[in-house]
Design a protein around this motif. Structure first.
Motif, PDB file in Angstrom:
ATOM      1  N   TYR A  91      12.181  -3.840   8.622  1.00 57.11           N
ATOM      2  CA  TYR A  91      11.280  -4.952   8.321  1.00 57.11           C
ATOM      3  C   TYR A  91      11.563  -5.563   6.953  1.00 57.11           C
ATOM      4  O   TYR A  91      11.655  -6.786   6.812  1.00 57.11           O
ATOM      5  CB  TYR A  91       9.827  -4.481   8.398  1.00 57.11           C
ATOM      6  N   SER A 114       9.457 -11.847  10.451  1.00 62.08           N
ATOM      7  CA  SER A 114      10.071 -10.525  10.593  1.00 62.08           C
ATOM      8  C   SER A 114       9.141  -9.522  11.261  1.00 62.08           C
ATOM      9  O   SER A 114       9.613  -8.542  11.851  1.00 62.08           O
ATOM     10  CB  SER A 114      10.520 -10.016   9.224  1.00 62.08           C
ATOM     11  N   THR A 170      10.659  -7.345  14.258  1.00 63.79           N
ATOM     12  CA  THR A 170      10.612  -5.892  14.137  1.00 63.79           C
ATOM     13  C   THR A 170       9.894  -5.265  15.326  1.00 63.79           C
ATOM     14  O   THR A 170      10.366  -4.277  15.909  1.00 63.79           O
ATOM     15  CB  THR A 170       9.909  -5.481  12.830  1.00 63.79           C
TER      16      THR A 170
END
Length: 320
Positions: free
Chosen positions: A108, A162, A166
């Motif tokens: 991440y 993100s 992720t």
């Protein structure tokens, strides 16, 4: 050891740990890479911390350019710290493992910071465009409030995007596979562990690459197209050289970052060996952040003068 551990973890690997294979098939490289990464990481910490401190302490550097450069330096510090220490541990140890939580954090953070760097470099290109093409309106265009808004937008958009990437990557079933053939946790390497079709994930990654890699790169190229046109209109060679020097460092950093990122995320996997991919990943995570402060300070007279003023103040303080 690796095969046994993968079998032992079975379907529990998602809640246990991952094995980072790295260059375990070439143990003679591990000591060399350990030394190189340790040197790179140390220089990255020193170089980027120096830029942040000098930019903050010296009033002459309280400009948009150094505000964004400080953001970039802080980003590089976080980026290398998210992967560097774990690499050093794995190269020094016979147990090449990383916890599930550690892999999630690494994935991440590195993904978020990579996206942020794409946007920051585009913003810095716009700053150079405003300085060279709109010099009379530069102060009004690049106001402190606007600079803060641009930086905040880059960080927030990247970290928000993100989260999605992720989650989509880690929710894929791996059927007990936990051996990551890479130096750290990143999306392409984790997708290879999936035991189901990953076409949807690959399409989502491609969309992210277009938005956070190609669109900013296109904006940078467009900005420098306008800058080049303006510079060519300057009659004096000295004026053209001065204008070029204000952009040279940024262009060098853009070339290094985008060159390595494109080679990782846009080239088909069959076009290069796995070892070449690891070397490229090592370059953009550890070497590039070390080079950035060197590139920006090597021929930068403003930073040189700021460092000299800081040293003189320090000497004067000690003398008193």
């Amino acid at each position: 050891m690796f095969g046994k551990r993968a079998g032992e973890d079975g379907n529990q690997s998602s809640l246990g740990e991952f094995i980072l294979l790295g260059v375990s098939d070439q143990p003679q490289l591990e000591l060399l890479l350990f030394v190189l990464i340790l040197i790179s990481y140390t220089m990255t910490l020193l170089g980027n911390t120096t830029i942040i401190v000098v930019s903050w302490l010296d009033p002459h550097l309280h400009t948009p350019m150094y505000f964004f450069l400080s953001n970039l330096s802080f980003l590089d510090l976080c980026y290398t710290t998210s992967v560097g220490p774990q690499m050093l541990v794995n190269f020094h140890s016979t147990r090449k493992s990383i916890s599930w939580a550690g892999c999630v954090a690494q994935l991440y953070i590195s993904l978020s910071l990579g996206c942020t760097e794409c946007l920051l470099l585009a913003i810095m290109a716009y700053d150079r465009y405003a300085a060279i093409c709109q010099p009379l309106h530069y102060a009004a265009i690049m106001s402190r409030r606007f600079c803060l808004q641009l930086a905040a937008t880059a960080w927030l958009c990247s970290f928000s995007n993100s989260i999605l990437q992720t989650i989509l990557t880690l929710r894929l079933p791996r059927c007990g596979r936990n051996q990551i053939d890479n130096l750290f946790c990143e999306v392409p390497a984790l997708l290879k562990l999936a035991c189901v079709d990953t076409s949807a994930n690959e399409a989502e990654v491609l969309v992210g690459v277009v938005i956070f890699l190609l669109v900013p790169l296109g904006f940078i190229l467009m900005s420098y197209g306008y800058i080049s046109t303006t510079v060519l209109k300057i009659r004096s060679a000295k004026g053209r050289l001065k204008a070029f020097n204000t952009c040279a460092s940024h262009l060098a950093v853009v070339s290094i970052f985008y060159g390595t990122a494109i080679s990782i995320y846009l080239q088909p996997a069959s076009s290069h060996s796995q070892h070449r991919g690891k070397i490229v990943a090592l370059f953009y995570t550890m070497v590039a952040p070390m080079l950035n402060p060197l590139i920006y300070t090597l021929r930068n007279k403003e930073v040189h003068r700021a460092l000299q003023r800081a040293l003189r103040r320090n000497v004067t303080t000690q003398g008193v």
